[in-house]
Scaffold this motif. Structure first.
Motif, PDB file in Angstrom:
ATOM      1  N   ILE A  96       0.841  -1.201   0.000  1.00  0.00           N
ATOM      2  CA  ILE A  96       0.000   0.000   0.000  1.00  0.00           C
ATOM      3  C   ILE A  96       0.870   1.243   0.000  1.00  0.00           C
ATOM      4  O   ILE A  96       0.633   2.202  -0.742  1.00  0.00           O
ATOM      5  CB  ILE A  96      -0.951  -0.009   1.208  1.00  0.00           C
ATOM      6  N   ALA A  97       1.915   1.232   0.842  1.00  0.00           N
ATOM      7  CA  ALA A  97       2.817   2.385   0.904  1.00  0.00           C
ATOM      8  C   ALA A  97       3.453   2.657  -0.449  1.00  0.00           C
ATOM      9  O   ALA A  97       3.489   3.807  -0.921  1.00  0.00           O
ATOM     10  CB  ALA A  97       3.895   2.146   1.960  1.00  0.00           C
ATOM     11  N   VAL A  98       3.939   1.604  -1.110  1.00  0.00           N
ATOM     12  CA  VAL A  98       4.598   1.789  -2.411  1.00  0.00           C
ATOM     13  C   VAL A  98       3.603   2.280  -3.458  1.00  0.00           C
ATOM     14  O   VAL A  98       3.929   3.135  -4.287  1.00  0.00           O
ATOM     15  CB  VAL A  98       5.282   0.485  -2.848  1.00  0.00           C
ATOM     16  N   ALA A  99       2.366   1.761  -3.428  1.00  0.00           N
ATOM     17  CA  ALA A  99       1.357   2.202  -4.401  1.00  0.00           C
ATOM     18  C   ALA A  99       1.089   3.702  -4.264  1.00  0.00           C
ATOM     19  O   ALA A  99       0.930   4.412  -5.270  1.00  0.00           O
ATOM     20  CB  ALA A  99       0.059   1.414  -4.204  1.00  0.00           C
ATOM     21  N   LEU A 100       1.042   4.206  -3.034  1.00  0.00           N
ATOM     22  CA  LEU A 100       0.806   5.641  -2.821  1.00  0.00           C
ATOM     23  C   LEU A 100       2.040   6.451  -3.169  1.00  0.00           C
ATOM     24  O   LEU A 100       1.955   7.482  -3.854  1.00  0.00           O
ATOM     25  CB  LEU A 100       0.400   5.884  -1.365  1.00  0.00           C
ATOM     26  N   LEU A 101       3.205   6.006  -2.705  1.00  0.00           N
ATOM     27  CA  LEU A 101       4.441   6.756  -2.940  1.00  0.00           C
ATOM     28  C   LEU A 101       4.780   6.828  -4.423  1.00  0.00           C
ATOM     29  O   LEU A 101       5.290   7.847  -4.902  1.00  0.00           O
ATOM     30  CB  LEU A 101       5.586   6.108  -2.168  1.00  0.00           C
TER      31      LEU A 101
END
Length: 644
Positions: free
Chosen positions: A150-155
Motif C-alpha cells: 500500500i505504501a509503495v502504491a501511494l508513494l
C-alpha cells in the motif's frame, strides 16, 4: 495555507462528535437546495464568486478558507480557495497565490490538483480548483502503519507527480501528508492528488528575485530537507527528502525525528541518522527500508537523482518481496542501492505503423513502463509506440504511450540519460512475465517452461473460478452475496489473498505466476473497497445495493458520514427525485392501510434509488419487523441487520 481539505469525506472517516442523528426532516434531505442562514454563519456562504455559489466551507487555514462551490446554472462542483481579507493587499501573499496557479498550470499532471481559474485581485482573491472527494494522507497515517504494498502504491503516484513537477523546473517545497489527498476511483488503490503549490519555487530568474527573501526558511519542519533549513539553493531532491519522511511514517507509524523544539528538530534533520524502519517494525522489508534511508540522506547527492528513479527503486524493493521464487538477495548498504538489478535491456521501438524499428536501450524498468534512452528526436508526448523485447521464442511486443520527455539539458542537470518514458497499454500476460523476469535481473533466455507440469495444471484449475466470475462485480470476485456481513467479508478476503499468495510460491512458469498476480491484485482491490465501511457503502450505493449499505451501518458507519455521502450521491442524480417521492408516498400509503408486503416492496424500490437514506432504512426495517422478516427481502439476504 496549511491543511487543504478540498472536499467532503465521502470515502474517509468523519468525526464521531458531529452531533445527534440528522435524519429528522426527510424533505429537507431530499431537497438540499433549501438552506437556512443561522445567526453568526459565515457571511460568504450563499454568495456567488464568478459563476459559482459558495454552499459549504470545506476547510480553514492561515491564508484563507476553502469552500464548496456549485455552478448556479448547471450544478457542477468545484473547490474555491478564498484568501483572507486582511491578506488581500499583501504583495508577497498575492504573489504566492499567483505562483500556485502558475506552477500547477505548467505541470498539468493527473496526480496534481487542477486549478481551473484564478482572480488574484483584491478585495477577494480566489482560486477555483477541481472538487475532490476523499481524505488527506494524514488521516490514513493517524490509523497506524500500512503494508509495504500500500505504501509503495501511494508513494509511486507521488513520485510520478514530482517527476512531472521537477521536469518543469518547479520544486514544491512543502510536501507533507496534509498536502497529499487520497481519492477512491473505481475499485483500485487510492488515487493520490498533490495539493498546495502556494510556496512552490519556479527555478527561473524572475522567481529567484521575487519569491522569498534571501535565506528565508519556508516549509514544514517535520519534512524539511537539511539544505532547505540551512537556506541553501534547492532542487527536486529536497522534495524527495520530504517524501522519504512520509514514506518512513507510512511504514513505521512515526516520524524519523521527534524533538522538543524547532531548533532541535532542524538540527536532527541536518545531523542525526534515522533508525532503520526495519529495526522499528520488523514487517518492513529490508530492501524498502534501504530505499527510504537513501532518500533521507543528508546530502542531496547521496539521494536518488530523480523522482522516477526513486519510484523504480521502491517498485524493485516491493517486487523482491513479492517474488520469492527469484534468486536470494541481500539488501545493499545505504547509498549503494541499485535502482534496477537488471542490466540495460535492448528494446526495438516502432514509432508508427510501417516505420522501421529502432533499437534503443531500456535503462529504467517498472511493471507499468520503461525509460528508453536516446539522443535522437523524441516521439510526441501521449503518442503511441510499439516496443518489442527479444525473447528466445520470438519477440514479445506491447503498445505503449509516451508519458515523459527528458531532454539533453535536463538529463545533464539530473545526472541521467536523455530519452523518453513510456507506459504499457494493456500488456499481455507473456509480456508481463518477461518484464517481471528482467526486473529480477535475469535475462530472457532463462525464461523457461515450468519444472512441475502437475503444479501448473493445479494452479490453472484453482484460477479458473476467478476467470469465470469476471472483474466488474467486486462481490463476485470474492464469491460472496452482496449483503455479506463486514467481518465475514474481511475474513473471506484475507483467506483468498493468502491462498493466492501461496500459489505464487509453487514451481510454476513466470507466465502463470503473472496470471496469479493479476488475480491477486483483483482480489486485493475488492478487499480494499469492501472491507472499508465508507468505501463499501459508496460502492453499494452506486449499484442500489441498500442491503450492503445496511451492513455498513451495522458495522459502525455513522449517521454524519452517511449524510455527507448521501448529499453528494443525490446531487449527481437529480432525475431520481421524482420517482423516489412516488415510491416513498406509495410505501407510506400501503403502510397506513396495513398492506405491509406492498409497503415493503415500495420501500425497496425507494431504497434502490436512495440507498444512503437512514430514514428510509429505519422505515423499511419497521415494516420488515412487522412482517417478521428481519430485514430480508429476497433470496441471498443475510441475517438480521440492526440499524440504531
Amino acid at each position: 495555507m496549511g491543511p487543504s481539505p478540498y472536499a467532503s469525506s465521502a470515502v474517509s472517516p468523519m468525526p464521531s462528535e458531529a452531533g445527534p442523528d440528522k435524519s429528522a426532516d426527510l424533505r429537507e434531505t431530499l431537497e438540499p437546495s433549501v438552506q437556512r442562514r443561522e445567526p453568526g454563519a459565515d457571511p460568504l456562504l450563499g454568495e456567488c464568486i464568478g459563476s459559482f455559489r459558495l454552499t459549504r466551507k470545506l476547510g480553514q487555514g492561515g491564508m484563507g478558507a476553502v469552500y464548496l462551490g456549485e455552478h448556479v446554472d448547471i450544478g457542477s462542483r468545484v473547490a474555491i480557495k478564498v484568501l483572507h481579507g486582511k491578506l488581500a493587499n499583501s504583495p508577497q501573499v498575492l504573489r504566492r497565490f499567483h505562483t500556485e496557479a502558475r506552477a500547477v498550470n505548467l505541470i498539468g499532471h493527473e496526480n496534481i490538483v487542477n486549478i481551473i481559474d484564478i482572480n488574484p485581485a483584491p478585495p477577494r482573491p480566489y482560486l477555483v480548483m477541481e472538487y475532490l472527494e476523499g481524505e488527506p494522507l494524514s488521516a490514513l497515517l493517524a490509523r497506524g502503519p500500512v503494508r509495504a504494498e500500500i505504501a509503495v502504491a501511494l508513494l509511486a503516484q507521488v513520485c510520478d507527480a514530482l517527476q512531472a513537477t521537477h521536469a518543469r523546473g518547479i520544486v514544491h517545497r512543502d510536501l507533507k501528508p496534509e498536502n497529499l489527498f487520497l481519492l477512491q476511483r473505481g475499485h483500485g488503490p487510492a488515487f493520490v492528488k498533490v495539493l498546495d503549490f502556494g510556496i512552490a519555487k519556479l527555478l527561473d530568474c524572475e522567481e529567484r528575485s521575487t519569491d522569498t527573501q534571501e535565506g528565508a526558511i519556508i516549509g514544514s519542519a517535520d519534512y524539511m530537507a537539511p539544505e532547505q533549513s540551512r537556506g541553501d539553493d534547492l532542487d527536486g531532491r529536497a522534495d524527495l527528502y520530504a517524501l522519504g519522511v512520509i514514506a518512513y511514517q507510512l511504514v513505521t507509524g512515526r516520524l524519523p525525528f521527534v524533538e522538543r523544539s524547532l531548533t532541535a528538530l532542524l538540527l536532527a534533520h541536518q545531523t542525526k541518522l534515522p533508525i532503520s524502519p526495519t529495526s522499528l517494525c520488523p514487517d518492513v522489508p529490508p530492501a524498502l527500508s534501504s530505499v527510504i534511508l537513501r532518500v533521507l540522506a543528508k546530502e542531496p547527492g547521496d539521494r536518488f537523482p530523480s523522482a522516477s528513479m526513486m519510484r523504480g527503486a521502491l517498485q524493485v524493493a516491493l517486487d523482491m518481496v513479492r517474488s520469492p521464487a527469484g534468486p536470494a538477495r541481500t539488501p545493499t548498504p545505504l547509498g549503494t542501492f541499485a535502482v534496477r538489478p537488471a542490466v540495460a535491456v535492448p528494446v526495438l521501438v516502432t514509432a508508427s505503423p510501417g516505420a522501421a524499428a529502432e533499437q534503443l536501450t531500456c535503462t529504467d524498468l517498472t511493471r507499468g513502463g520503461m525509460f528508453l534512452s536516446t539522443d535522437q528526436a523524441l516521439p510526441s508526448l501521449l503518442s503511441r509506440v510499439v516496443v518489442a523485447l527479444e525473447h528466445p521464442d520470438g519477440e514479445l511486443t506491447c503498445e505503449c504511450e509516451v508519458v515523459r520527455h527528458v531532454q539533453s539539458e535536463e538529463a545533464r542537470a539530473w545526472g541521467m540519460a536523455a530519452g523518453f518514458g513510456v507506459q504499457f497499454v494493456e500488456p499481455s500476460v507473456s509480456f508481463k512475465a518477461a518484464v517481471a523476469h528482467l526486473m529480477l535481473g535475469q535475462p530472457l533466455n532463462t525464461l523457461r517452461p515450468p519444472m512441475d507440469p502437475a503444479a501448473e495444471a493445479e494452479v490453472e484449475q484453482m484460477l479458473a473460478p476467478y476467470r469465470e466470475r469476471g472483474t466488474e462485480d467486486l462481490y463476485a470476485v470474492l464469491a460472496l452475496p452482496p449483503d455479506t456481513g463486514c467481518e465475514e467479508l474481511r475474513v473471506r478476503a484475507r483467506r483468498a489473498c493468502s491462498a493466492l499468495e501461496r500459489l505464487r510460491e509453487r514451481p510454476i512458469s513466470p507466465m502463470l505466476r503473472a496470471k496469479v498476480e493479476t488475480v491477486l491484485d483483483r482480489v486485493r482491490k475488492a478487499s480494499e473497497t469492501l472491507s472499508h465501511t465508507q468505501r463499501r457503502a459508496a460502492y453499494d450505493a452506486e449499484r442500489g445495493n441498500f442491503q450492503g449499505v445496511a451492513r455498513c451501518l451495522a458495522a459502525g458507519l455513522t449517521a454524519s458520514q452517511l449524510e455527507e455521502m448521501r448529499r453528494d450521491f443525490l446531487s449527481r442524480r437529480p432525475h431520481a427525485q421524482g420517482p423516489l417521492r412516488v415510491h416513498l408516498a406509495t410505501a407510506q400509503a400501503h403502510q397506513q392501510a396495513g398492506l405491509l408486503s406492498h409497503a415493503r416492496e415500495a420501500y425497496e424500490r425507494a431504497l434502490i434509488l436512495d440507498p444512503l437514506s437512514l430514514e428510509l432504512h429505519k422505515q423499511y426495517l419497521v415494516v420488515c419487523r412487522a412482517l417478521g422478516s428481519s430485514g430480508r427481502s429476497g433470496p441471498g439476504s443475510g441475517g438480521k441487520v440492526t440499524i440504531a
